[in-house]
Design a protein around this motif. Structure first.
Motif, PDB file in Angstrom:
ATOM      1  N   LYS A  89       0.830  -1.209   0.000  1.00 51.45           N
ATOM      2  CA  LYS A  89       0.000   0.000   0.000  1.00 51.45           C
ATOM      3  C   LYS A  89       0.864   1.259   0.000  1.00 51.45           C
ATOM      4  O   LYS A  89       0.565   2.226  -0.695  1.00 51.45           O
ATOM      5  CB  LYS A  89      -0.934   0.004   1.223  1.00 51.45           C
ATOM      6  N   ASN A  90       1.951   1.225   0.765  1.00 50.28           N
ATOM      7  CA  ASN A  90       2.794   2.414   0.892  1.00 50.28           C
ATOM      8  C   ASN A  90       3.684   2.662  -0.320  1.00 50.28           C
ATOM      9  O   ASN A  90       3.985   3.817  -0.630  1.00 50.28           O
ATOM     10  CB  ASN A  90       3.641   2.332   2.160  1.00 50.28           C
ATOM     11  N   ILE A  91       4.098   1.609  -1.030  1.00 47.32           N
ATOM     12  CA  ILE A  91       4.898   1.867  -2.228  1.00 47.32           C
ATOM     13  C   ILE A  91       4.028   2.511  -3.308  1.00 47.32           C
ATOM     14  O   ILE A  91       4.477   3.397  -4.040  1.00 47.32           O
ATOM     15  CB  ILE A  91       5.613   0.598  -2.753  1.00 47.32           C
ATOM     16  N   ARG A  92       2.772   2.100  -3.393  1.00 45.62           N
ATOM     17  CA  ARG A  92       1.854   2.741  -4.344  1.00 45.62           C
ATOM     18  C   ARG A  92       1.644   4.213  -3.981  1.00 45.62           C
ATOM     19  O   ARG A  92       1.720   5.105  -4.832  1.00 45.62           O
ATOM     20  CB  ARG A  92       0.502   2.028  -4.325  1.00 45.62           C
ATOM     21  N   LYS A  93       1.370   4.446  -2.689  1.00 48.73           N
ATOM     22  CA  LYS A  93       1.095   5.806  -2.218  1.00 48.73           C
ATOM     23  C   LYS A  93       2.290   6.730  -2.417  1.00 48.73           C
ATOM     24  O   LYS A  93       2.160   7.846  -2.936  1.00 48.73           O
ATOM     25  CB  LYS A  93       0.718   5.750  -0.733  1.00 48.73           C
ATOM     26  N   THR A  94       3.476   6.281  -2.016  1.00 46.40           N
ATOM     27  CA  THR A  94       4.652   7.148  -2.088  1.00 46.40           C
ATOM     28  C   THR A  94       5.114   7.379  -3.523  1.00 46.40           C
ATOM     29  O   THR A  94       5.653   8.438  -3.842  1.00 46.40           O
ATOM     30  CB  THR A  94       5.817   6.572  -1.259  1.00 46.40           C
ATOM     31  N   GLN A  95       4.865   6.401  -4.419  1.00 44.20           N
ATOM     32  CA  GLN A  95       5.206   6.593  -5.832  1.00 44.20           C
ATOM     33  C   GLN A  95       4.361   7.718  -6.430  1.00 44.20           C
ATOM     34  O   GLN A  95       4.866   8.589  -7.138  1.00 44.20           O
ATOM     35  CB  GLN A  95       4.996   5.287  -6.591  1.00 44.20           C
ATOM     36  N   LYS A  96       3.074   7.715  -6.143  1.00 44.65           N
ATOM     37  CA  LYS A  96       2.182   8.766  -6.653  1.00 44.65           C
ATOM     38  C   LYS A  96       2.561  10.127  -6.079  1.00 44.65           C
ATOM     39  O   LYS A  96       2.582  11.133  -6.793  1.00 44.65           O
ATOM     40  CB  LYS A  96       0.728   8.424  -6.310  1.00 44.65           C
ATOM     41  N   GLU A  97       2.867  10.165  -4.777  1.00 43.27           N
ATOM     42  CA  GLU A  97       3.226  11.436  -4.135  1.00 43.27           C
ATOM     43  C   GLU A  97       4.530  12.008  -4.693  1.00 43.27           C
ATOM     44  O   GLU A  97       4.675  13.223  -4.853  1.00 43.27           O
ATOM     45  CB  GLU A  97       3.339  11.239  -2.624  1.00 43.27           C
ATOM     46  N   LEU A  98       5.497  11.134  -5.010  1.00 40.57           N
ATOM     47  CA  LEU A  98       6.770  11.611  -5.547  1.00 40.57           C
ATOM     48  C   LEU A  98       6.588  12.258  -6.911  1.00 40.57           C
ATOM     49  O   LEU A  98       7.188  13.308  -7.198  1.00 40.57           O
ATOM     50  CB  LEU A  98       7.767  10.456  -5.642  1.00 40.57           C
ATOM     51  N   ALA A 154       6.138   0.480  -9.853  1.00 41.83           N
ATOM     52  CA  ALA A 154       6.361   1.756  -9.163  1.00 41.83           C
ATOM     53  C   ALA A 154       7.557   2.484  -9.769  1.00 41.83           C
ATOM     54  O   ALA A 154       7.506   3.698 -10.017  1.00 41.83           O
ATOM     55  CB  ALA A 154       6.576   1.512  -7.676  1.00 41.83           C
ATOM     56  N   TRP A 155       8.630   1.748 -10.000  1.00 37.95           N
ATOM     57  CA  TRP A 155       9.828   2.377 -10.581  1.00 37.95           C
ATOM     58  C   TRP A 155       9.547   2.884 -11.997  1.00 37.95           C
ATOM     59  O   TRP A 155       9.919   4.001 -12.352  1.00 37.95           O
ATOM     60  CB  TRP A 155      10.979   1.372 -10.592  1.00 37.95           C
ATOM     61  N   ASP A 156       8.889   2.069 -12.797  1.00 39.23           N
ATOM     62  CA  ASP A 156       8.643   2.422 -14.196  1.00 39.23           C
ATOM     63  C   ASP A 156       7.694   3.603 -14.336  1.00 39.23           C
ATOM     64  O   ASP A 156       7.665   4.245 -15.395  1.00 39.23           O
ATOM     65  CB  ASP A 156       8.081   1.212 -14.958  1.00 39.23           C
TER      66      ASP A 156
END
Length: 345
Positions: A89-98, A154-156
């Motif tokens: 959940k947090n990798i999705r959230k932080t990717q969008k925020e970045l 997330a990286w891509d």
């Protein structure tokens, strides 16, 4: 004097140096808050855009013993599930925020959960090696696939962030990808750039070396010398029959299409037999076209084995040399029941 490590090849992946460096940071960590099971020794050999990952068998055996002990305790799966979902959940959230905020705080949060997610990838992979319980192996394989997919996607999806950073620093995106993690943070915080000559050398070849949890990058003569003195050399035989393991049963005949890099996907036609080093989420665009999968690497919990079972198509994994022996257009018989591939022409 330290004992020489007998490096063993684990996987080959398409990845840039920065991405690979961050992954090693994840593997090096204590994989979970209560687990003393970080990777101490690891080697990545990058040539062009492909990276061969080698592990230290003695280092790995220490981790497998810890994992076996962990799963002798009741309720371990439930605790792991809770932690794994929190990371996803947090990798999705932080990717969008970045991509939106594009600031240092957002970057640090994303990298924290990116490294956690990669730690799950490694941990789940090793559960399959550590335990004999089929239910645990299937559970671990699904988490391995899920964490692999989430971290790759997330990286891509960070292109907006990297475009903005390239504009601010004047460094091309493809050059940024060949910074190490410390150099990358110096670029972000201080616009401190690495010499173009160093970047170009890394694009051609580098060794990313993690020894006793300390990381360094070798290029040029030091890189070549380390490879010569420490890595096993393999001679590829001329053969018409390859052997591997059954990832999913079935028998088919078809035409080979070698997909080693993402750019190779455009060659794939409907009904081709996909021959690759190891499948990954980045190759998902060709899976539906494939009549069968053949891989150099992987085990029963590997991405190829799981996807082939979900799609119910024949799969032979762990041939070691399929991408070296088979060429585009070769006609082959895939007998996944026996783990055999025969060249027909």
């Amino acid at each position: 004097m330290k004992k020489k490590i007998k490096w063993s090849l684990l996987v080959t992946r398409e990845a840039c140096l920065l991405e690979r460096y961050l992954r090693v940071l994840g593997y090096r960590k204590k994989l979970l808050p209560v687990t003393e099971v970080g990777v101490e020794n690891l080697l990545g050999l990058g040539i062009n855009s492909l990276v061969k990952i080698y592990y230290d068998p003695e280092d790995r055996e220490k981790r497998l013993r810890i994992i076996r002990q962990e799963f002798s305790y009741p309720g371990m799966k439930k605790r792991r599930d809770k932690y794994f979902w929190e990371v996803i959940k947090n990798i999705r959230k932080t990717q969008k925020e970045l991509n939106v905020k594009k600031n240092l705080k957002a970057l640090k949060e994303f990298i924290k959960y990116y490294t956690y997610c990669r730690a799950i990838v490694w941990y789940a992979l090793e559960i399959g090696q550590a335990v004999n319980d089929q239910g645990l192996i299937i559970w671990a394989g699904k988490w391995h696939q899920r964490a692999e997919e989430e971290s790759c996607w997330a990286w891509d999806r960070l292109n907006p962030y990297f475009k903005d950073l390239s504009r601010k620093t004047g460094v091309p995106i493809n050059d940024i990808f060949f910074y190490t993690a410390p150099e990358f943070f110096n670029l972000v915080k201080k616009i401190k750039k690495i010499k173009k000559q160093i970047i170009e050398q890394r694009k051609k070849k580098y060794v990313l070396l993690c020894l006793d949890s300390k990381i360094k990058v070798l290029i040029g003569k030091k890189c070549d010398q380390y490879i010569k003195n420490n890595l096993p050399q393999r001679k590829i035989p001329k053969i018409n029959i390859l052997k591997g393991k059954c990832g999913n049963k079935g028998q088919v005949k078809g035409r080979v299409c070698r997909v080693v890099k993402v750019e190779d996907m455009k060659k794939m036609k409907q009904g081709d037999i996909l021959v690759t080093i190891m499948t990954s989420p980045r190759l998902a665009g060709v899976f539906s076209k494939a009549k069968a999968f053949i891989t150099d690497e992987g085990g029963i919990t590997s991405h190829a084995a799981i996807v082939s079972r979900e799609m119910n198509i024949p799969c032979v994994i762990g041939t070691k040399i399929a991408t070296k022996v088979l060429k585009d257009g070769d006609k082959v018989l895939v007998d996944a029941d026996k783990g055999i591939i025969k060249k027909l022409s």
